[in-house]
Scaffold this motif. Structure first.
Motif, PDB file in Angstrom:
ATOM      1  N   TYR A  50      67.608  30.074  16.700  1.00  0.00           N
ATOM      2  CA  TYR A  50      66.651  30.341  17.772  1.00  0.00           C
ATOM      3  C   TYR A  50      65.286  30.590  17.146  1.00  0.00           C
ATOM      4  O   TYR A  50      65.179  31.297  16.147  1.00  0.00           O
ATOM      5  N   TYR A  51      64.272  30.010  17.758  1.00  0.00           N
ATOM      6  CA  TYR A  51      62.897  30.183  17.298  1.00  0.00           C
ATOM      7  C   TYR A  51      62.080  30.747  18.457  1.00  0.00           C
ATOM      8  O   TYR A  51      62.018  30.145  19.528  1.00  0.00           O
ATOM      9  N   THR A  52      61.492  31.887  18.220  1.00  0.00           N
ATOM     10  CA  THR A  52      60.597  32.495  19.191  1.00  0.00           C
ATOM     11  C   THR A  52      59.176  32.312  18.683  1.00  0.00           C
ATOM     12  O   THR A  52      58.884  32.624  17.528  1.00  0.00           O
ATOM     13  N   GLN A  53      58.328  31.789  19.540  1.00  0.00           N
ATOM     14  CA  GLN A  53      56.908  31.656  19.218  1.00  0.00           C
ATOM     15  C   GLN A  53      56.129  32.539  20.167  1.00  0.00           C
ATOM     16  O   GLN A  53      56.270  32.429  21.384  1.00  0.00           O
ATOM     17  N   VAL A  54      55.299  33.388  19.604  1.00  0.00           N
ATOM     18  CA  VAL A  54      54.351  34.178  20.376  1.00  0.00           C
ATOM     19  C   VAL A  54      53.004  33.508  20.127  1.00  0.00           C
ATOM     20  O   VAL A  54      52.504  33.505  19.004  1.00  0.00           O
ATOM     21  N   VAL A  55      52.445  32.912  21.190  1.00  0.00           N
ATOM     22  CA  VAL A  55      51.290  32.027  21.064  1.00  0.00           C
ATOM     23  C   VAL A  55      50.040  32.687  21.644  1.00  0.00           C
ATOM     24  O   VAL A  55      50.031  33.085  22.810  1.00  0.00           O
ATOM     25  N   PHE A  56      49.014  32.763  20.829  1.00  0.00           N
ATOM     26  CA  PHE A  56      47.714  33.296  21.233  1.00  0.00           C
ATOM     27  C   PHE A  56      46.729  32.131  21.289  1.00  0.00           C
ATOM     28  O   PHE A  56      46.474  31.490  20.266  1.00  0.00           O
ATOM     29  N   VAL A  57      46.208  31.843  22.468  1.00  0.00           N
ATOM     30  CA  VAL A  57      45.320  30.706  22.684  1.00  0.00           C
ATOM     31  C   VAL A  57      43.869  31.193  22.694  1.00  0.00           C
ATOM     32  O   VAL A  57      43.570  32.265  23.234  1.00  0.00           O
ATOM     33  N   LYS A  58      42.997  30.412  22.098  1.00  0.00           N
ATOM     34  CA  LYS A  58      41.570  30.729  22.098  1.00  0.00           C
ATOM     35  C   LYS A  58      41.048  30.690  23.541  1.00  0.00           C
ATOM     36  O   LYS A  58      41.380  29.767  24.297  1.00  0.00           O
ATOM     37  N   GLN A  59      40.234  31.661  23.867  1.00  0.00           N
ATOM     38  CA  GLN A  59      39.659  31.715  25.205  1.00  0.00           C
ATOM     39  C   GLN A  59      38.879  30.440  25.501  1.00  0.00           C
ATOM     40  O   GLN A  59      38.110  29.962  24.666  1.00  0.00           O
ATOM     41  N   GLY A  60      39.144  29.858  26.661  1.00  0.00           N
ATOM     42  CA  GLY A  60      38.477  28.630  27.063  1.00  0.00           C
ATOM     43  C   GLY A  60      39.135  27.363  26.562  1.00  0.00           C
ATOM     44  O   GLY A  60      38.692  26.261  26.888  1.00  0.00           O
ATOM     45  N   GLN A  61      40.205  27.479  25.770  1.00  0.00           N
ATOM     46  CA  GLN A  61      40.886  26.312  25.208  1.00  0.00           C
ATOM     47  C   GLN A  61      42.263  26.075  25.837  1.00  0.00           C
ATOM     48  O   GLN A  61      43.090  25.358  25.280  1.00  0.00           O
ATOM     49  N   GLU A  62      42.483  26.653  26.998  1.00  0.00           N
ATOM     50  CA  GLU A  62      43.781  26.525  27.663  1.00  0.00           C
ATOM     51  C   GLU A  62      44.121  25.062  27.975  1.00  0.00           C
ATOM     52  O   GLU A  62      45.270  24.647  27.804  1.00  0.00           O
ATOM     53  N   ASP A  63      43.148  24.275  28.423  1.00  0.00           N
ATOM     54  CA  ASP A  63      43.420  22.876  28.754  1.00  0.00           C
ATOM     55  C   ASP A  63      43.842  22.077  27.519  1.00  0.00           C
ATOM     56  O   ASP A  63      44.743  21.236  27.588  1.00  0.00           O
TER      57      ASP A  63
ATOM     58  N   SER B  29      53.015  43.246  32.421  1.00  0.00           N
ATOM     59  CA  SER B  29      54.378  43.218  31.886  1.00  0.00           C
ATOM     60  C   SER B  29      54.465  43.709  30.441  1.00  0.00           C
ATOM     61  O   SER B  29      55.560  43.898  29.913  1.00  0.00           O
ATOM     62  N   VAL B  30      53.326  43.929  29.787  1.00  0.00           N
ATOM     63  CA  VAL B  30      53.306  44.406  28.410  1.00  0.00           C
ATOM     64  C   VAL B  30      53.177  45.926  28.417  1.00  0.00           C
ATOM     65  O   VAL B  30      52.192  46.466  28.914  1.00  0.00           O
ATOM     66  N   ILE B  31      54.175  46.581  27.876  1.00  0.00           N
ATOM     67  CA  ILE B  31      54.190  48.044  27.863  1.00  0.00           C
ATOM     68  C   ILE B  31      53.302  48.585  26.743  1.00  0.00           C
ATOM     69  O   ILE B  31      52.531  49.514  26.941  1.00  0.00           O
ATOM     70  N   THR B  32      53.430  47.996  25.567  1.00  0.00           N
ATOM     71  CA  THR B  32      52.593  48.400  24.442  1.00  0.00           C
ATOM     72  C   THR B  32      52.421  47.216  23.500  1.00  0.00           C
ATOM     73  O   THR B  32      53.295  46.340  23.422  1.00  0.00           O
ATOM     74  N   THR B  33      51.301  47.170  22.805  1.00  0.00           N
ATOM     75  CA  THR B  33      51.045  46.107  21.838  1.00  0.00           C
ATOM     76  C   THR B  33      49.991  46.567  20.841  1.00  0.00           C
ATOM     77  O   THR B  33      49.109  47.353  21.189  1.00  0.00           O
ATOM     78  N   THR B  34      50.123  46.070  19.630  1.00  0.00           N
ATOM     79  CA  THR B  34      49.067  46.260  18.639  1.00  0.00           C
ATOM     80  C   THR B  34      48.390  44.925  18.346  1.00  0.00           C
ATOM     81  O   THR B  34      47.503  44.862  17.509  1.00  0.00           O
ATOM     82  N   MET B  35      48.825  43.853  19.023  1.00  0.00           N
ATOM     83  CA  MET B  35      48.324  42.507  18.741  1.00  0.00           C
ATOM     84  C   MET B  35      47.580  41.873  19.901  1.00  0.00           C
ATOM     85  O   MET B  35      47.045  40.793  19.749  1.00  0.00           O
ATOM     86  N   GLY B  36      47.603  42.470  21.067  1.00  0.00           N
ATOM     87  CA  GLY B  36      46.970  41.856  22.225  1.00  0.00           C
ATOM     88  C   GLY B  36      47.968  41.053  23.036  1.00  0.00           C
ATOM     89  O   GLY B  36      49.127  40.885  22.670  1.00  0.00           O
TER      90      GLY B  36
ATOM     91  N   GLU C  91      44.696  30.250  18.520  1.00  0.00           N
ATOM     92  CA  GLU C  91      44.113  31.259  17.631  1.00  0.00           C
ATOM     93  C   GLU C  91      45.102  31.649  16.546  1.00  0.00           C
ATOM     94  O   GLU C  91      44.781  31.686  15.370  1.00  0.00           O
ATOM     95  N   ARG C  92      46.339  31.958  16.958  1.00  0.00           N
ATOM     96  CA  ARG C  92      47.404  32.295  16.013  1.00  0.00           C
ATOM     97  C   ARG C  92      48.756  32.201  16.711  1.00  0.00           C
ATOM     98  O   ARG C  92      48.846  32.264  17.925  1.00  0.00           O
ATOM     99  N   VAL C  93      49.792  32.048  15.891  1.00  0.00           N
ATOM    100  CA  VAL C  93      51.170  31.977  16.374  1.00  0.00           C
ATOM    101  C   VAL C  93      52.026  32.850  15.481  1.00  0.00           C
ATOM    102  O   VAL C  93      51.875  32.832  14.256  1.00  0.00           O
TER     103      VAL C  93
END
Length: 100
Positions: free
Chosen positions: A3-16, A46-53, A90-92
């Motif tokens: 199983y591979y889980t990816q947590v994907v952070f997209v640059k603002q304005g680059q969603e398309d 839905s996010v209770i706590t995060t240090t990464m955004g 931005e990062r994965v």
């Protein structure tokens, strides 16, 4: 089964651009015995706590073997669209695991 889980952070304005990348590469999963189990776009509430955004999306994908995953990752057709990925992501965080 891996199983591979990816947590994907997209640059603002680059969603398309990110959606265009996903539209091209996700259909290739089946060629490598991969399956997209979850594709989640979490709400801030839905996010209770995060240090990464807040991530833009979270994916859970499965492959029978690491070789299948690597063949998908290195697929020439998929690699054609890496410019869209580089432009939009931005990062994965990629996590490999097995079912317990």
């Amino acid at each position: 089964m891996l199983y591979y889980t990816q947590v994907v952070f997209v640059k603002q304005g680059q969603e398309d651009a990110f959606h265009a990348f996903e539209d091209q590469v996700l259909p290739l999963l089946q060629q490598y015995r991969g399956e997209l189990i979850y594709r989640v776009r979490p709400a801030e509430s839905s996010v209770i706590t995060t240090t990464m955004g807040l991530p833009y999306e979270i994916h859970l994908v499965t492959f029978p073997t690491r070789a299948d995953f690597e063949a998908y990752r290195d697929d020439p057709q998929r690699r054609q669209y890496m410019g869209l990925k580089d432009q939009s992501i931005e990062r994965v965080i990629l996590i490999e695991g097995t079912a317990l």
